[in-house]
Design a protein around this motif. Structure first.
Motif, PDB file in Angstrom:
ATOM      1  N   MET A 130       0.738  -1.177   0.025  1.00  0.00           N
ATOM      2  CA  MET A 130       0.060  -0.037  -0.001  1.00  0.00           C
ATOM      3  C   MET A 130       1.074   1.186   0.111  1.00  0.00           C
ATOM      4  N   ARG A 131       0.475   2.267  -0.777  1.00  0.00           N
ATOM      5  CA  ARG A 131       1.318   3.544  -0.863  1.00  0.00           C
ATOM      6  C   ARG A 131       0.329   4.704  -0.570  1.00  0.00           C
ATOM      7  N   ALA A 132       0.801   5.791  -0.044  1.00  0.00           N
ATOM      8  CA  ALA A 132       0.036   6.905   0.375  1.00  0.00           C
ATOM      9  C   ALA A 132       1.080   8.199  -0.034  1.00  0.00           C
ATOM     10  N   ILE A 133       0.579   9.287  -0.318  1.00  0.00           N
ATOM     11  CA  ILE A 133       1.375  10.476  -0.501  1.00  0.00           C
ATOM     12  C   ILE A 133       1.274  11.012   0.982  1.00  0.00           C
ATOM     13  N   PHE A 134       2.370  11.605   1.773  1.00  0.00           N
ATOM     14  CA  PHE A 134       2.338  12.077   2.885  1.00  0.00           C
ATOM     15  C   PHE A 134       2.566  13.473   2.808  1.00  0.00           C
ATOM     16  N   GLY A 135       1.934  14.342   3.592  1.00  0.00           N
ATOM     17  CA  GLY A 135       2.302  15.812   3.890  1.00  0.00           C
ATOM     18  C   GLY A 135       2.885  16.096   5.103  1.00  0.00           C
ATOM     19  N   ARG A 136       3.935  16.853   5.111  1.00  0.00           N
ATOM     20  CA  ARG A 136       4.498  17.191   6.428  1.00  0.00           C
ATOM     21  C   ARG A 136       3.777  18.717   6.923  1.00  0.00           C
ATOM     22  N   LYS A 137       3.314  18.598   8.202  1.00  0.00           N
ATOM     23  CA  LYS A 137       2.865  19.902   8.910  1.00  0.00           C
ATOM     24  C   LYS A 137       1.853  20.470   7.727  1.00  0.00           C
ATOM     25  N   ILE A 138       0.717  19.725   7.749  1.00  0.00           N
ATOM     26  CA  ILE A 138      -0.290  20.157   6.826  1.00  0.00           C
ATOM     27  C   ILE A 138      -1.652  20.486   8.045  1.00  0.00           C
ATOM     28  N   GLY A 139      -2.105  21.780   7.779  1.00  0.00           N
ATOM     29  CA  GLY A 139      -3.101  22.332   8.545  1.00  0.00           C
ATOM     30  C   GLY A 139      -4.244  21.453   8.861  1.00  0.00           C
ATOM     31  N   ASP A 140      -5.064  21.100   7.945  1.00  0.00           N
ATOM     32  CA  ASP A 140      -6.185  20.469   7.856  1.00  0.00           C
ATOM     33  C   ASP A 140      -6.424  19.768   6.703  1.00  0.00           C
ATOM     34  N   LEU A 141      -7.681  18.973   6.625  1.00  0.00           N
ATOM     35  CA  LEU A 141      -8.083  18.134   5.548  1.00  0.00           C
ATOM     36  C   LEU A 141      -8.144  18.720   4.029  1.00  0.00           C
ATOM     37  N   THR A 142      -8.613  20.079   4.222  1.00  0.00           N
ATOM     38  CA  THR A 142      -8.728  20.704   2.730  1.00  0.00           C
ATOM     39  C   THR A 142      -7.384  20.776   2.310  1.00  0.00           C
ATOM     40  N   GLU A 143      -6.546  21.254   3.028  1.00  0.00           N
ATOM     41  CA  GLU A 143      -5.184  21.510   2.533  1.00  0.00           C
ATOM     42  C   GLU A 143      -4.459  20.068   1.951  1.00  0.00           C
ATOM     43  N   LEU A 144      -4.716  19.076   2.698  1.00  0.00           N
ATOM     44  CA  LEU A 144      -4.193  17.884   2.616  1.00  0.00           C
ATOM     45  C   LEU A 144      -4.717  17.288   1.091  1.00  0.00           C
ATOM     46  N   GLU A 145      -6.020  17.406   0.928  1.00  0.00           N
ATOM     47  CA  GLU A 145      -6.566  17.171  -0.271  1.00  0.00           C
ATOM     48  C   GLU A 145      -5.918  17.766  -1.520  1.00  0.00           C
ATOM     49  N   GLU A 146      -5.880  19.096  -1.230  1.00  0.00           N
ATOM     50  CA  GLU A 146      -5.225  19.727  -2.446  1.00  0.00           C
ATOM     51  C   GLU A 146      -3.931  19.499  -2.892  1.00  0.00           C
ATOM     52  N   LEU A 147      -3.022  19.166  -1.519  1.00  0.00           N
ATOM     53  CA  LEU A 147      -1.717  18.768  -1.838  1.00  0.00           C
ATOM     54  C   LEU A 147      -1.679  17.674  -2.320  1.00  0.00           C
ATOM     55  N   THR A 148      -2.408  16.476  -2.096  1.00  0.00           N
ATOM     56  CA  THR A 148      -2.504  15.177  -2.707  1.00  0.00           C
ATOM     57  C   THR A 148      -2.785  15.259  -4.119  1.00  0.00           C
ATOM     58  N   GLU A 149      -3.943  15.980  -4.520  1.00  0.00           N
ATOM     59  CA  GLU A 149      -4.288  16.089  -5.943  1.00  0.00           C
ATOM     60  C   GLU A 149      -3.076  16.614  -6.711  1.00  0.00           C
ATOM     61  N   GLN A 150      -2.230  17.581  -6.305  1.00  0.00           N
ATOM     62  CA  GLN A 150      -1.266  18.137  -6.979  1.00  0.00           C
ATOM     63  C   GLN A 150      -0.115  17.313  -7.013  1.00  0.00           C
ATOM     64  N   ALA A 151       0.309  16.148  -5.977  1.00  0.00           N
ATOM     65  CA  ALA A 151       1.102  15.423  -5.968  1.00  0.00           C
ATOM     66  C   ALA A 151       1.000  14.190  -7.225  1.00  0.00           C
ATOM     67  N   ILE A 152      -0.329  13.813  -7.116  1.00  0.00           N
ATOM     68  CA  ILE A 152      -0.805  12.744  -8.181  1.00  0.00           C
ATOM     69  C   ILE A 152      -0.490  13.266  -9.520  1.00  0.00           C
ATOM     70  N   LYS A 153      -1.027  14.706  -9.745  1.00  0.00           N
ATOM     71  CA  LYS A 153      -0.940  15.242 -11.055  1.00  0.00           C
ATOM     72  C   LYS A 153       0.335  15.330 -11.603  1.00  0.00           C
ATOM     73  N   SER A 154       1.410  15.409 -10.484  1.00  0.00           N
ATOM     74  CA  SER A 154       2.923  15.726 -10.986  1.00  0.00           C
ATOM     75  C   SER A 154       3.657  14.303 -11.114  1.00  0.00           C
ATOM     76  N   GLY A 155       3.133  13.084 -10.710  1.00  0.00           N
ATOM     77  CA  GLY A 155       3.434  11.820 -10.862  1.00  0.00           C
ATOM     78  C   GLY A 155       3.988  11.310  -9.781  1.00  0.00           C
ATOM     79  N   GLN A 156       3.771  11.772  -8.565  1.00  0.00           N
ATOM     80  CA  GLN A 156       4.079  11.255  -7.243  1.00  0.00           C
ATOM     81  C   GLN A 156       3.762   9.858  -7.042  1.00  0.00           C
ATOM     82  N   GLN A 157       4.413   8.880  -6.585  1.00  0.00           N
ATOM     83  CA  GLN A 157       3.819   7.575  -6.233  1.00  0.00           C
ATOM     84  C   GLN A 157       3.311   7.490  -4.867  1.00  0.00           C
TER      85      GLN A 157
END
Length: 104
Positions: A1-28
């Motif tokens: 299982m794999r997930a994209i982790f963010g460091r010191k993210i304030g809330d779920l909205t920010e995490l969702e945005e970061l995750t979407e950007q990371a996926i678009k840029s090809g991060q695994q």
């Protein structure tokens, strides 16, 4: 299982945005293993998801880190009403220092 982790993210909205950007840029993402699960009611879950910096009684300093096999050790936080899941790697703190979204 794999997930994209963010460091010191304030809330779920920010995490969702970061995750979407990371996926678009090809991060695994990183490999992870779940060391415990926490079930929260909808109100508790949203309170947690609105402030990841808030200390949580169910996060201990021993949780988190990296396993011998180099997997991120996570707490799986589940909204018992909706099934939504957030992964927490606290790295020895009592708040959600690193967070990721778990997809089925």
């Amino acid at each position: 299982m794999r997930a994209i982790f963010g460091r010191k993210i304030g809330d779920l909205t920010e995490l969702e945005e970061l995750t979407e950007q990371a996926i678009k840029s090809g991060q695994q993402g990183q490999s992870y293993c779940v060391i415990k699960e926490v079930l929260l009611g909808d109100d508790e879950f949203h309170s947690f998801a609105n402030d990841f910096f808030d200390d949580q009684p169910w996060i201990t300093e021993e949780d988190g880190g990296v396993s011998e096999s180099r997997e991120v050790r996570c707490i799986r936080v589940i909204n018992q009403d909706t099934g939504e899941k957030i992964l927490v790697n606290n790295e020895g703190y009592t708040y959600a220092r690193y967070v990721g979204i778990e997809n089925d």
